[in-house]
Write an enzyme that holds these catalytic residues in place. Sequence first.
Site, PDB file in Angstrom:
ATOM      1  N   LYS A 133     -43.784  40.963 -28.690  1.00 51.61           N
ATOM      2  CA  LYS A 133     -42.480  41.498 -28.590  1.00 51.61           C
ATOM      3  C   LYS A 133     -41.816  42.255 -29.657  1.00 51.61           C
ATOM      4  CE  LYS A 133     -40.641  38.357 -26.299  1.00 51.61           C
ATOM      5  NZ  LYS A 133     -41.596  37.165 -26.656  1.00 51.61           N
TER       6      LYS A 133
ATOM      7  N   ARG B 110     -34.182  36.046 -20.062  1.00 53.21           N
ATOM      8  CA  ARG B 110     -35.037  35.011 -20.150  1.00 53.21           C
ATOM      9  C   ARG B 110     -34.716  34.000 -19.053  1.00 53.21           C
ATOM     10  NH1 ARG B 110     -35.857  35.223 -26.240  1.00 53.21           N
ATOM     11  NH2 ARG B 110     -37.900  33.934 -26.676  1.00 53.21           N
TER      12      ARG B 110
ATOM     13  N   ARG C  99     -47.704  32.886 -37.793  1.00 47.46           N
ATOM     14  CA  ARG C  99     -46.646  34.108 -37.938  1.00 47.46           C
ATOM     15  C   ARG C  99     -45.637  33.928 -39.153  1.00 47.46           C
ATOM     16  NH1 ARG C  99     -42.563  35.631 -33.039  1.00 47.46           N
ATOM     17  NH2 ARG C  99     -42.146  33.422 -33.038  1.00 47.46           N
TER      18      ARG C  99
ATOM     19  N   ARG D  71     -41.081  30.520 -39.437  1.00 52.37           N
ATOM     20  CA  ARG D  71     -39.802  30.358 -38.635  1.00 52.37           C
ATOM     21  C   ARG D  71     -39.987  28.775 -38.476  1.00 52.37           C
ATOM     22  NH1 ARG D  71     -39.034  34.632 -33.615  1.00 52.37           N
ATOM     23  NH2 ARG D  71     -38.604  32.587 -32.535  1.00 52.37           N
TER      24      ARG D  71
ATOM     25  N   ARG E  14     -41.465  25.627 -26.374  1.00 53.44           N
ATOM     26  CA  ARG E  14     -41.245  26.809 -25.811  1.00 53.44           C
ATOM     27  C   ARG E  14     -42.030  27.285 -24.972  1.00 53.44           C
ATOM     28  NH1 ARG E  14     -41.571  29.332 -31.519  1.00 53.44           N
ATOM     29  NH2 ARG E  14     -40.958  31.251 -30.477  1.00 53.44           N
TER      30      ARG E  14
HETATM   31  P1  ADP Z   1     -42.927  37.824 -30.063  1.00 55.80           P
HETATM   32  O1  ADP Z   1     -41.695  38.597 -30.741  1.00 55.80           O
HETATM   33  O2  ADP Z   1     -43.181  38.288 -28.764  1.00 55.80           O
HETATM   34  O3  ADP Z   1     -42.520  36.259 -30.103  1.00 55.80           O
HETATM   35  P2  ADP Z   1     -44.245  38.480 -32.305  1.00 55.80           P
HETATM   36  O4  ADP Z   1     -44.386  40.221 -32.248  1.00 55.80           O
HETATM   37  O5  ADP Z   1     -43.433  38.121 -33.596  1.00 55.80           O
HETATM   38  O6  ADP Z   1     -44.035  37.879 -30.926  1.00 55.80           O
HETATM   39  O7  ADP Z   1     -46.003  38.369 -32.575  1.00 55.80           O
HETATM   40  C1  ADP Z   1     -46.442  36.995 -32.706  1.00 55.80           C
HETATM   41  C2  ADP Z   1     -47.279  36.792 -33.836  1.00 55.80           C
HETATM   42  O8  ADP Z   1     -48.457  37.773 -33.389  1.00 55.80           O
HETATM   43  C3  ADP Z   1     -46.982  37.644 -35.161  1.00 55.80           C
HETATM   44  O9  ADP Z   1     -47.467  36.736 -36.393  1.00 55.80           O
HETATM   45  C4  ADP Z   1     -47.449  39.103 -35.167  1.00 55.80           C
HETATM   46  O10 ADP Z   1     -47.643  39.484 -36.274  1.00 55.80           O
HETATM   47  C5  ADP Z   1     -48.934  38.942 -34.204  1.00 55.80           C
HETATM   48  N1  ADP Z   1     -48.965  39.867 -33.357  1.00 55.80           N
HETATM   49  C6  ADP Z   1     -48.580  40.456 -32.595  1.00 55.80           C
HETATM   50  N2  ADP Z   1     -49.099  41.449 -31.982  1.00 55.80           N
HETATM   51  C7  ADP Z   1     -50.401  41.299 -31.998  1.00 55.80           C
HETATM   52  C8  ADP Z   1     -51.763  41.760 -31.698  1.00 55.80           C
HETATM   53  N3  ADP Z   1     -51.682  42.666 -30.930  1.00 55.80           N
HETATM   54  N4  ADP Z   1     -52.759  41.188 -32.102  1.00 55.80           N
HETATM   55  C9  ADP Z   1     -52.850  40.177 -33.243  1.00 55.80           C
HETATM   56  N5  ADP Z   1     -51.780  39.626 -33.476  1.00 55.80           N
HETATM   57  C10 ADP Z   1     -50.647  40.332 -33.035  1.00 55.80           C
HETATM   58  P1  AMP Z   2     -36.954  34.657 -30.031  1.00 57.71           P
HETATM   59  O1  AMP Z   2     -36.905  35.411 -31.281  1.00 57.71           O
HETATM   60  O2  AMP Z   2     -37.027  35.897 -29.041  1.00 57.71           O
HETATM   61  O3  AMP Z   2     -38.365  34.041 -30.009  1.00 57.71           O
HETATM   62  O4  AMP Z   2     -36.061  33.757 -29.832  1.00 57.71           O
HETATM   63  C1  AMP Z   2     -35.840  32.505 -30.485  1.00 57.71           C
HETATM   64  C2  AMP Z   2     -34.959  31.431 -29.933  1.00 57.71           C
HETATM   65  O5  AMP Z   2     -33.798  31.971 -29.499  1.00 57.71           O
HETATM   66  C3  AMP Z   2     -35.575  31.101 -28.559  1.00 57.71           C
HETATM   67  O6  AMP Z   2     -36.456  30.060 -28.424  1.00 57.71           O
HETATM   68  C4  AMP Z   2     -34.247  30.650 -27.916  1.00 57.71           C
HETATM   69  O7  AMP Z   2     -33.787  29.311 -28.092  1.00 57.71           O
HETATM   70  C5  AMP Z   2     -33.195  31.494 -28.425  1.00 57.71           C
HETATM   71  N1  AMP Z   2     -32.978  32.691 -27.299  1.00 57.71           N
HETATM   72  C6  AMP Z   2     -33.384  33.842 -27.764  1.00 57.71           C
HETATM   73  N2  AMP Z   2     -33.144  34.860 -26.608  1.00 57.71           N
HETATM   74  C7  AMP Z   2     -32.636  33.962 -25.422  1.00 57.71           C
HETATM   75  C8  AMP Z   2     -32.154  34.283 -24.290  1.00 57.71           C
HETATM   76  N3  AMP Z   2     -32.053  35.363 -23.686  1.00 57.71           N
HETATM   77  N4  AMP Z   2     -31.708  33.194 -23.575  1.00 57.71           N
HETATM   78  C9  AMP Z   2     -31.616  31.942 -24.121  1.00 57.71           C
HETATM   79  N5  AMP Z   2     -31.925  31.656 -25.446  1.00 57.71           N
HETATM   80  C10 AMP Z   2     -32.407  32.446 -26.166  1.00 57.71           C
END
Ligand code: ADP
Ligand code: AMP
Length: 217
Positions: free
Chosen positions: A13, A88, A127, A160, A171
């Site tokens: 995302k 969420r 990541r 992270r 999660r």
């Molecule tokens: P989210 O915001 O949904 O938690 P991220 O955008 O942070 O996910 O992506 C999660 C991990 O996967 C990161 O390390 C990112 O660089 C990697 N990633 C994202 N999209 C892809 C993809 N299409 N193919 C491979 N790796 C990806």
């Molecule tokens: P993210 O960066 O989107 O992976 O979010 C990191 C963490 O923040 C999540 O695991 C939750 O603990 C909290 N969080 C983010 N967005 C929300 C949401 N919409 N509702 C509740 N918790 C959230």
Amino acid sequence: MRIILLGPPGAGKGTQAKKIINEFNIPHISTGDIFRKNISERTEIGVRAKAFIDNGQLVPDDITIDICLERLTYKDCENGFLLDGFPRTVPQADALQEFLSKRELSLDAAINIVVPEDVLKRRLSGRRVCVHCGASFNIETNPPKLEGKCDFCSSDLIQRSDDSLETVNERLEVYKRQTQPIIDYYSNKGLLKNIDGYQDIAKVFEDICKTLGRDPK
Ligand code: ADP
Ligand code: AMP
């Protein structure tokens, strides 16, 4: 465009959000980024949120809804926004719906990025995120040009704390229990667009643009 990005942790995302906001010229509103900023600034919200985030739990709806809806009142959201990580839960989706309806606004799409669970776990363990701008990289699948440094702002990349294996498992369980129901919520409204997220980053972006009726620049 008013868009929400759905999908489990690690679906991509944040990665796609950076590209979408550039293409559509709308602000990126990530509740996770807002919480992490509050945590680093040790605000009251940050202190309350940290305990939940560290345990892989969702931050309670009352706190989350307040911070997100307040952000949506900023002037830069007048012509649209991209919500990443909100809603969420069903109460959050209801609160967003009420906020928009009161203003006679509506969403254009709920983009759901679909990725198999084993892939999510691998992505999250590799990541690395930028301490400054939050950009997401991956030591296996999406490495930065210079090891340990952000491609966009050259700041340091870190892992992270909630990307540890134990917290990731929690999660993903929380996602299934609390967030998956909103897939049906948006499907029933005719807004859901499923996107195959198990493709390279550029192809996922191309598919998102197509579904939004746009040829990527
Ligand atoms: P989210 O915001 O949904 O938690 P991220 O955008 O942070 O996910 O992506 C999660 C991990 O996967 C990161 O390390 C990112 O660089 C990697 N990633 C994202 N999209 C892809 C993809 N299409 N193919 C491979 N790796 C990806
Ligand atoms: P993210 O960066 O989107 O992976 O979010 C990191 C963490 O923040 C999540 O695991 C939750 O603990 C909290 N969080 C983010 N967005 C929300 C949401 N919409 N509702 C509740 N918790 C959230």
